[in-house]
Write a protein that holds these residues in place. Sequence first.
Motif, short mmCIF file in Angstrom:
data_model
loop_
_atom_site.label_atom_id
_atom_site.label_comp_id
_atom_site.label_asym_id
_atom_site.label_seq_id
_atom_site.Cartn_x
_atom_site.Cartn_y
_atom_site.Cartn_z
N ALA A 123 0.80 -1.30 0.03
CA ALA A 123 0.10 0.05 0.06
C ALA A 123 0.88 1.25 0.11
O ALA A 123 0.59 2.08 -0.89
CB ALA A 123 -1.09 -0.17 1.27
N ILE A 124 1.97 1.26 0.72
CA ILE A 124 2.72 2.22 0.79
C ILE A 124 3.47 2.71 -0.42
O ILE A 124 3.55 3.98 -0.98
CB ILE A 124 3.93 2.27 2.04
CG1 ILE A 124 3.22 2.38 3.25
CG2 ILE A 124 4.91 3.26 1.92
CD1 ILE A 124 4.05 1.77 4.56
N SER A 125 3.88 1.80 -1.04
CA SER A 125 4.71 1.71 -2.33
C SER A 125 3.72 2.28 -3.21
O SER A 125 4.00 3.02 -4.35
CB SER A 125 5.12 0.36 -2.81
OG SER A 125 4.08 -0.51 -3.06
N MET A 126 2.10 1.97 -3.42
CA MET A 126 1.35 2.56 -4.45
C MET A 126 1.10 4.11 -3.91
O MET A 126 0.90 4.90 -4.91
CB MET A 126 0.12 1.63 -4.47
CG MET A 126 0.31 0.43 -5.19
SD MET A 126 -1.21 -0.39 -5.43
CE MET A 126 -1.57 -1.26 -3.56
N ILE A 127 0.72 4.32 -2.71
CA ILE A 127 0.73 5.75 -2.34
C ILE A 127 1.63 6.71 -2.92
O ILE A 127 1.53 7.77 -3.46
CB ILE A 127 0.42 6.06 -0.87
CG1 ILE A 127 -0.79 5.27 -0.42
CG2 ILE A 127 0.34 7.23 -0.33
CD1 ILE A 127 -0.99 4.98 1.05
N LEU A 128 2.96 6.25 -2.58
CA LEU A 128 4.13 7.09 -3.06
C LEU A 128 5.22 6.21 -3.75
O LEU A 128 6.05 5.57 -3.26
CB LEU A 128 4.65 7.81 -1.81
CG LEU A 128 5.91 8.99 -2.19
CD1 LEU A 128 5.28 9.75 -3.16
CD2 LEU A 128 6.24 9.53 -0.84
N THR A 129 5.22 6.19 -5.08
CA THR A 129 5.79 5.13 -5.70
C THR A 129 7.42 5.65 -5.86
O THR A 129 8.47 5.05 -5.38
CB THR A 129 5.61 4.74 -7.07
OG1 THR A 129 4.21 4.40 -6.97
CG2 THR A 129 6.31 3.93 -7.87
N VAL A 130 7.41 7.05 -6.09
CA VAL A 130 8.84 7.68 -6.51
C VAL A 130 8.67 8.99 -5.77
O VAL A 130 7.82 9.89 -5.63
CB VAL A 130 9.38 7.98 -7.57
CG1 VAL A 130 10.64 8.59 -7.86
CG2 VAL A 130 9.35 6.51 -8.46
N GLN A 131 9.59 9.04 -4.45
CA GLN A 131 9.68 10.39 -3.68
C GLN A 131 10.51 11.61 -4.46
O GLN A 131 11.98 11.29 -4.96
CB GLN A 131 10.29 10.04 -2.38
CG GLN A 131 10.35 11.26 -1.34
CD GLN A 131 11.10 11.01 -0.13
OE1 GLN A 131 11.99 9.92 -0.06
NE2 GLN A 131 10.79 11.70 0.79
N SER A 132 9.84 12.54 -4.77
CA SER A 132 10.76 13.52 -5.22
C SER A 132 11.92 14.58 -4.79
O SER A 132 12.90 14.48 -5.10
CB SER A 132 9.88 14.73 -6.14
OG SER A 132 8.99 15.32 -5.15
N SER A 133 11.25 14.76 -3.50
CA SER A 133 12.45 15.40 -2.47
C SER A 133 11.83 15.11 -1.07
O SER A 133 10.76 15.54 -0.68
CB SER A 133 12.20 16.82 -2.76
OG SER A 133 13.08 17.71 -2.09
N PRO A 134 12.74 14.68 -0.21
CA PRO A 134 12.53 14.59 1.09
C PRO A 134 12.09 15.92 1.91
O PRO A 134 12.73 16.84 1.14
CB PRO A 134 13.77 13.98 1.81
CG PRO A 134 14.40 13.20 0.56
CD PRO A 134 14.15 14.06 -0.57
N ILE A 135 11.45 15.83 2.95
CA ILE A 135 11.04 17.19 3.72
C ILE A 135 12.19 17.83 4.16
O ILE A 135 12.26 19.16 4.07
CB ILE A 135 10.00 16.79 4.82
CG1 ILE A 135 8.64 16.18 4.08
CG2 ILE A 135 9.59 18.02 5.57
CD1 ILE A 135 7.87 15.53 5.18
N GLY A 162 15.02 8.63 -8.52
CA GLY A 162 13.90 7.78 -9.05
C GLY A 162 14.11 6.44 -8.40
O GLY A 162 13.16 5.69 -8.86
N ILE A 163 14.73 6.44 -7.36
CA ILE A 163 14.70 5.12 -6.36
C ILE A 163 13.25 5.01 -5.91
O ILE A 163 12.82 5.88 -5.34
CB ILE A 163 15.79 5.12 -5.55
CG1 ILE A 163 17.06 5.17 -6.13
CG2 ILE A 163 15.61 3.90 -4.63
CD1 ILE A 163 18.23 5.29 -5.20
N PRO A 164 12.61 3.85 -6.17
CA PRO A 164 11.18 3.63 -5.39
C PRO A 164 11.38 4.30 -3.87
O PRO A 164 12.11 3.64 -3.28
CB PRO A 164 10.97 2.32 -5.56
CG PRO A 164 11.66 1.77 -6.87
CD PRO A 164 13.13 2.65 -6.80
N PHE A 165 10.06 4.76 -3.51
CA PHE A 165 10.33 5.29 -2.11
C PHE A 165 10.19 4.05 -1.28
O PHE A 165 10.88 4.15 0.03
CB PHE A 165 9.02 5.99 -2.04
CG PHE A 165 8.70 6.49 -0.52
CD1 PHE A 165 9.67 7.42 0.17
CD2 PHE A 165 7.67 5.99 -0.02
CE1 PHE A 165 9.40 7.88 1.43
CE2 PHE A 165 7.33 6.36 1.65
CZ PHE A 165 8.24 7.11 2.06
#
Length: 292
Positions: free
Chosen positions: A88-100, A108-111
Amino acid sequence: MELFLIEEILIVLISLLYLLYDIFNNRNVPSIVVYATIIIAIFMTLLNWNVYYIVESFVIAILIVIFGYFALYKAGSLGLGDVLEFAAISMILTVQSSPIISQNVQYGIPFIISVLISSGISALILVPLYYIPKAIKKINHSILKDVTRSAMLKSITAAISYIVLIGILVAVNFIGVWGVLLLGLLMLGSIFTILFEKPMTEAMIINAKVSEIEEDDIIALNMLDKKTIRTIKKYVPDFGGLVTEKMINEIKKKEPHLKLPTYKNAIPFAVFIFIGCVISLLFGNLFLIVFR
């Protein structure tokens, strides 16, 4: 509200929900909650309106379920709920653009890779910190008496391996202070986990009657001698770490008074998944921070 912000909030809420159910509901996440989070995750993936992103998201989730089910769940390493939570987590955010916080590029590494790394690191560090004191209180003799020669040799080997690795990475200027610190913590966690595996396991288990053991419980096979395991396997061929309905019913028929070491006091892995999600959202992939 930006889509990525909604994704981040959902990840925190869902991982927290799993954590609370695992802690306060006897490690039992209701099926309706699991199905609801999967549906929400699918919906969030479709909201991106990008065919490539959607396909990538679903493929990663499918791979997680397949690998997690056969390599982790069936082996008794993770609960099925944990596997589906990762999906579920992988589908909600597949690739993270920029950490907070770190703002590091994630290439492009999968979140979910970041979450797996952070979850594993937090487990390796926190489990010994939590269970060694509990083991000291539970057993009636010095914890050092349970340290075998084999465990000592393995821990020394692990320590030397880490030290050599850290030395090489520093020499080639591949890691800085944060990298040395992280690998040092991993080294200590590994050493203590190897050295005190038996007393830590004793702090996690109870010798449960067959009537107390439930489907999806985990048997501590490392606390059973080989002769006992062979004896049980004679009338329960599929006896293993993961308790199945068929397995427990067969044991009840053949050995109704049997007691087995069962992980009833183990920290739910959902705790480490929650920590891993928070760390990943804030800092991204930890390896991209500590390795130059």
